[in-house]
Design a protein around this motif. Sequence first.
Motif, PDB file in Angstrom:
ATOM      1  N   LEU A   1      -2.001  19.336   6.367  1.00 60.27           N
ATOM      2  CA  LEU A   1      -3.044  18.735   5.352  1.00 60.27           C
ATOM      3  C   LEU A   1      -3.714  17.388   5.544  1.00 60.27           C
ATOM      4  CD1 LEU A   1      -1.182  18.101   0.973  1.00 60.27           C
ATOM      5  CD2 LEU A   1      -1.710  16.100   2.793  1.00 60.27           C
ATOM      6  N   VAL A   2      -4.435  17.284   5.125  1.00 59.24           N
ATOM      7  CA  VAL A   2      -5.238  16.311   5.038  1.00 59.24           C
ATOM      8  C   VAL A   2      -5.765  15.677   3.737  1.00 59.24           C
ATOM      9  CG1 VAL A   2      -7.174  15.088   6.398  1.00 59.24           C
ATOM     10  CG2 VAL A   2      -6.194  16.627   7.413  1.00 59.24           C
ATOM     11  N   SER A   3      -5.424  14.655   3.453  1.00 52.09           N
ATOM     12  CA  SER A   3      -6.329  13.716   1.737  1.00 52.09           C
ATOM     13  C   SER A   3      -5.821  12.321   2.581  1.00 52.09           C
ATOM     14  CB  SER A   3      -4.511  13.760   1.699  1.00 52.09           C
ATOM     15  OG  SER A   3      -4.160  13.027   1.695  1.00 52.09           O
TER      16      SER A   3
ATOM     17  N   ASN B   1      -3.730  10.346   4.926  1.00 51.95           N
ATOM     18  CA  ASN B   1      -2.884  10.799   5.373  1.00 51.95           C
ATOM     19  C   ASN B   1      -3.562  12.068   6.525  1.00 51.95           C
ATOM     20  OD1 ASN B   1      -0.071  10.482   2.558  1.00 51.95           O
ATOM     21  ND2 ASN B   1      -0.930   9.139   4.174  1.00 51.95           N
ATOM     22  N   VAL B   2      -2.327  13.024   7.710  1.00 53.09           N
ATOM     23  CA  VAL B   2      -2.081  13.762   7.980  1.00 53.09           C
ATOM     24  C   VAL B   2      -0.555  14.554   7.960  1.00 53.09           C
ATOM     25  CG1 VAL B   2      -3.136  14.859  10.170  1.00 53.09           C
ATOM     26  CG2 VAL B   2      -4.091  13.632   9.555  1.00 53.09           C
ATOM     27  N   SER B   3      -1.105  15.438   7.698  1.00 56.90           N
ATOM     28  CA  SER B   3       0.577  16.172   7.471  1.00 56.90           C
ATOM     29  C   SER B   3       0.334  17.331   8.357  1.00 56.90           C
ATOM     30  CB  SER B   3       0.827  15.847   6.275  1.00 56.90           C
ATOM     31  OG  SER B   3       2.176  17.037   5.956  1.00 56.90           O
ATOM     32  N   PHE B   4       1.983  18.001   8.893  1.00 56.49           N
ATOM     33  CA  PHE B   4       2.649  19.407   9.204  1.00 56.49           C
ATOM     34  C   PHE B   4       4.089  19.350   8.879  1.00 56.49           C
ATOM     35  CE2 PHE B   4       4.641  22.122  12.471  1.00 56.49           C
ATOM     36  CZ  PHE B   4       4.352  22.668  12.050  1.00 56.49           C
ATOM     37  N   GLU B   5       4.054  20.712   8.221  1.00 60.87           N
ATOM     38  CA  GLU B   5       5.254  20.520   7.975  1.00 60.87           C
ATOM     39  C   GLU B   5       6.519  22.074   8.068  1.00 60.87           C
ATOM     40  OE1 GLU B   5       7.749  20.256   2.859  1.00 60.87           O
ATOM     41  OE2 GLU B   5       6.126  19.979   4.017  1.00 60.87           O
ATOM     42  N   PRO B   6       6.475  22.717   9.223  1.00 59.16           N
ATOM     43  CA  PRO B   6       6.549  23.856   8.862  1.00 59.16           C
ATOM     44  C   PRO B   6       8.743  23.914   8.229  1.00 59.16           C
ATOM     45  CG  PRO B   6       7.718  23.048  10.860  1.00 59.16           C
ATOM     46  CD  PRO B   6       6.463  21.216  10.008  1.00 59.16           C
TER      47      PRO B   6
ATOM     48  N   GLY C   1      -8.990   5.107  -8.117  1.00 61.69           N
ATOM     49  CA  GLY C   1      -9.879   5.559  -7.510  1.00 61.69           C
ATOM     50  C   GLY C   1      -9.414   7.068  -7.312  1.00 61.69           C
ATOM     51  N   PRO C   2     -10.526   7.829  -6.277  1.00 62.12           N
ATOM     52  CA  PRO C   2     -10.250   9.257  -6.511  1.00 62.12           C
ATOM     53  C   PRO C   2      -9.868   9.357  -5.026  1.00 62.12           C
ATOM     54  CG  PRO C   2     -12.493   7.454  -5.676  1.00 62.12           C
ATOM     55  CD  PRO C   2     -11.703   6.990  -6.789  1.00 62.12           C
ATOM     56  N   GLU C   3      -8.875  10.859  -5.181  1.00 61.81           N
ATOM     57  CA  GLU C   3      -8.039  11.164  -4.027  1.00 61.81           C
ATOM     58  C   GLU C   3      -8.398  12.132  -4.164  1.00 61.81           C
ATOM     59  OE1 GLU C   3      -3.513  11.194  -2.731  1.00 61.81           O
ATOM     60  OE2 GLU C   3      -3.923  11.555  -4.526  1.00 61.81           O
ATOM     61  N   ILE C   4      -8.294  13.044  -2.417  1.00 66.34           N
ATOM     62  CA  ILE C   4      -9.547  14.064  -2.324  1.00 66.34           C
ATOM     63  C   ILE C   4      -8.862  15.005  -1.175  1.00 66.34           C
ATOM     64  CG2 ILE C   4     -11.214  13.845  -0.333  1.00 66.34           C
ATOM     65  CD1 ILE C   4     -12.894  15.834  -1.680  1.00 66.34           C
ATOM     66  N   ARG C   5      -7.591  16.119  -1.609  1.00 70.04           N
ATOM     67  CA  ARG C   5      -6.960  16.671  -0.002  1.00 70.04           C
ATOM     68  C   ARG C   5      -7.067  17.915   0.214  1.00 70.04           C
ATOM     69  NH1 ARG C   5      -0.925  16.839  -2.409  1.00 70.04           N
ATOM     70  NH2 ARG C   5      -1.613  17.933  -4.343  1.00 70.04           N
ATOM     71  N   TYR C   6      -7.236  18.354   1.391  1.00 72.84           N
ATOM     72  CA  TYR C   6      -7.440  19.546   1.867  1.00 72.84           C
ATOM     73  C   TYR C   6      -6.159  19.919   2.294  1.00 72.84           C
ATOM     74  CZ  TYR C   6      -9.295  23.281   5.016  1.00 72.84           C
ATOM     75  OH  TYR C   6      -9.849  24.577   6.185  1.00 72.84           O
ATOM     76  N   LEU C   7      -5.719  21.499   1.601  1.00 72.78           N
ATOM     77  CA  LEU C   7      -4.473  22.436   2.068  1.00 72.78           C
ATOM     78  C   LEU C   7      -4.792  23.669   2.645  1.00 72.78           C
ATOM     79  CD1 LEU C   7      -4.230  20.771  -1.144  1.00 72.78           C
ATOM     80  CD2 LEU C   7      -2.473  21.055  -0.269  1.00 72.78           C
ATOM     81  N   ARG C   8      -3.655  23.799   3.899  1.00 69.24           N
ATOM     82  CA  ARG C   8      -3.685  25.166   5.008  1.00 69.24           C
ATOM     83  C   ARG C   8      -2.685  25.383   4.790  1.00 69.24           C
ATOM     84  NH1 ARG C   8      -8.778  26.283   7.223  1.00 69.24           N
ATOM     85  NH2 ARG C   8      -7.418  27.829   8.338  1.00 69.24           N
TER      86      ARG C   8
ATOM     87  N   THR D   1       0.623  -1.279  -0.187  1.00 66.00           N
ATOM     88  CA  THR D   1      -0.144  -0.363  -0.353  1.00 66.00           C
ATOM     89  C   THR D   1       0.873   1.258   0.027  1.00 66.00           C
ATOM     90  OG1 THR D   1       0.035   0.120   2.847  1.00 66.00           O
ATOM     91  CG2 THR D   1      -1.984  -1.065   1.278  1.00 66.00           C
ATOM     92  N   GLU D   2       2.171   0.791   0.107  1.00 68.34           N
ATOM     93  CA  GLU D   2       3.192   2.352   0.328  1.00 68.34           C
ATOM     94  C   GLU D   2       2.478   3.541  -0.495  1.00 68.34           C
ATOM     95  OE1 GLU D   2       8.074   3.860   1.084  1.00 68.34           O
ATOM     96  OE2 GLU D   2       7.020   1.542   1.056  1.00 68.34           O
ATOM     97  N   HIS D   3       2.656   2.894  -2.083  1.00 69.61           N
ATOM     98  CA  HIS D   3       2.433   3.527  -3.640  1.00 69.61           C
ATOM     99  C   HIS D   3       1.457   3.717  -3.764  1.00 69.61           C
ATOM    100  CE1 HIS D   3       6.447   4.405  -2.531  1.00 69.61           C
ATOM    101  NE2 HIS D   3       6.878   3.380  -2.886  1.00 69.61           N
ATOM    102  N   LEU D   4       0.508   2.648  -3.583  1.00 74.74           N
ATOM    103  CA  LEU D   4      -1.002   2.820  -3.713  1.00 74.74           C
ATOM    104  C   LEU D   4      -1.701   4.176  -3.902  1.00 74.74           C
ATOM    105  CD1 LEU D   4      -2.304   0.049  -4.747  1.00 74.74           C
ATOM    106  CD2 LEU D   4      -3.966   0.164  -2.356  1.00 74.74           C
ATOM    107  N   PHE D   5      -2.127   5.346  -3.683  1.00 79.62           N
ATOM    108  CA  PHE D   5      -2.666   6.109  -3.380  1.00 79.62           C
ATOM    109  C   PHE D   5      -2.518   7.105  -3.273  1.00 79.62           C
ATOM    110  CE2 PHE D   5      -3.274   3.233   0.299  1.00 79.62           C
ATOM    111  CZ  PHE D   5      -3.980   2.617   0.452  1.00 79.62           C
ATOM    112  N   GLY D   6      -1.951   6.871  -5.082  1.00 76.25           N
ATOM    113  CA  GLY D   6      -1.343   8.900  -5.718  1.00 76.25           C
ATOM    114  C   GLY D   6      -0.082   9.834  -4.474  1.00 76.25           C
ATOM    115  N   PHE D   7      -1.108  10.841  -4.407  1.00 74.69           N
ATOM    116  CA  PHE D   7      -0.360  12.143  -3.629  1.00 74.69           C
ATOM    117  C   PHE D   7      -0.712  11.541  -1.714  1.00 74.69           C
ATOM    118  CE2 PHE D   7      -1.092  14.470  -7.311  1.00 74.69           C
ATOM    119  CZ  PHE D   7      -0.223  15.062  -7.411  1.00 74.69           C
ATOM    120  N   SER D   8      -1.276  10.498  -2.016  1.00 79.19           N
ATOM    121  CA  SER D   8      -0.569  10.034  -0.338  1.00 79.19           C
ATOM    122  C   SER D   8       0.244   8.849  -0.852  1.00 79.19           C
ATOM    123  CB  SER D   8      -2.494   9.590  -0.157  1.00 79.19           C
ATOM    124  OG  SER D   8      -3.542  10.860   0.299  1.00 79.19           O
ATOM    125  N   GLU D   9      -0.033   7.993   1.232  1.00 85.20           N
ATOM    126  CA  GLU D   9       0.914   7.537   1.013  1.00 85.20           C
ATOM    127  C   GLU D   9       0.496   6.612   1.754  1.00 85.20           C
ATOM    128  OE1 GLU D   9       6.153   6.487   2.567  1.00 85.20           O
ATOM    129  OE2 GLU D   9       5.914   7.684   0.788  1.00 85.20           O
ATOM    130  N   GLY D  10       0.657   5.079   1.709  1.00 85.00           N
ATOM    131  CA  GLY D  10       0.467   3.648   2.742  1.00 85.00           C
ATOM    132  C   GLY D  10       0.902   3.701   3.511  1.00 85.00           C
TER     133      GLY D  10
END
Length: 321
Positions: A227-229, A203-208, A243-250, A53-62
């Motif tokens: 980011l939440v994807s 995925n839930v990501s925080f990047e400073p 499949g579809p992928e949705i991402r929310y970015l701030r 699943t590591e590379h299965l989800f597009g921009f997200s990572e398993g």
Amino acid sequence: MLFASAVAATPTRAAPGGGPAGGQGNGRQSGQQSGEGNGQQNGQKNQQEQVDTEHLFGFSEGAETGQKGEQEVVLDTVTRIGKRRAGPGPSTYRVLDTKLGYQFDPTDGFSIELGAFGDLRRVRTIADLDDKAFGTFDGVSVELKYQFLHASAEQPVGLALELRPRFARVLPVEGNGANVFDMESVLQLDVQVVPGRLWYGANVSFEPAAGRRRGSGGAGFRSSTFLVSQSLVGRIAENTFLGPEIRYLRGYDGTFLNQLESVALTLGPALHHRFTEKTWLTLAYAGQVWGRDTDRAYARRALGLSQFERHALRVKVGVEF
């Protein structure tokens, strides 16, 4: 959950000597059918367990990691296209961020990836950005991933945490030279919704990020991204998943989500295909379908383009050994 089919017994018939002629045949038949059923069941179970699943989800990572001693080389390119035009006439914003990575697994459930980056861009007549056209080396990274839960037929949830410290030489939006350090932290979740057929990834990501701009008298740079994807990928062929992928970015000014600058929601398909047991390809597209900028000059304009782009395309190729 897999179910083995029951084998029905066939009636025996009398042999010329008066004994049952069907006993040996039925035993052989039952053994063959049972062996075929068990083989099919084991094959389906192995098919589930072998899906990485590591590379299965597009921009997200398993959440999956390799086994001890496994290695992998990955070429990962994200093309970012489209910003707000500065004036009349044609405009261009096209940036190719490419990473060449080498990943190895010193132990089960833990992987280390070393990466080198390149930046190729062309910018013309874009609001708040200087015209640029160049290609350059853009720094290095180390990615450390630890898997807490390993998904299986009995336990369908995978969970991992990945830390990605990086040194960059180019500002991601402006393209100006800089010395920037950032630390992305990614919580990765995947679930076998239908074993062997359908997977959910999140995925839930925080990047400073913090650093100094070169050639500007030492002006500082501070930013952060949250980011939440989510992605839902199904098997459409033996080695192909879609499949579809949705991402929310701030996007924020400041290293700790200090001042909001842009919000964006992207949507698009993700495709993963394995050519062989050791080689694979992932394709993903993300188009911005909603967003906003907090800058008053663009408050009534659609989409969040100060920090994010209109379109993003990811092409990722890997070889395992």
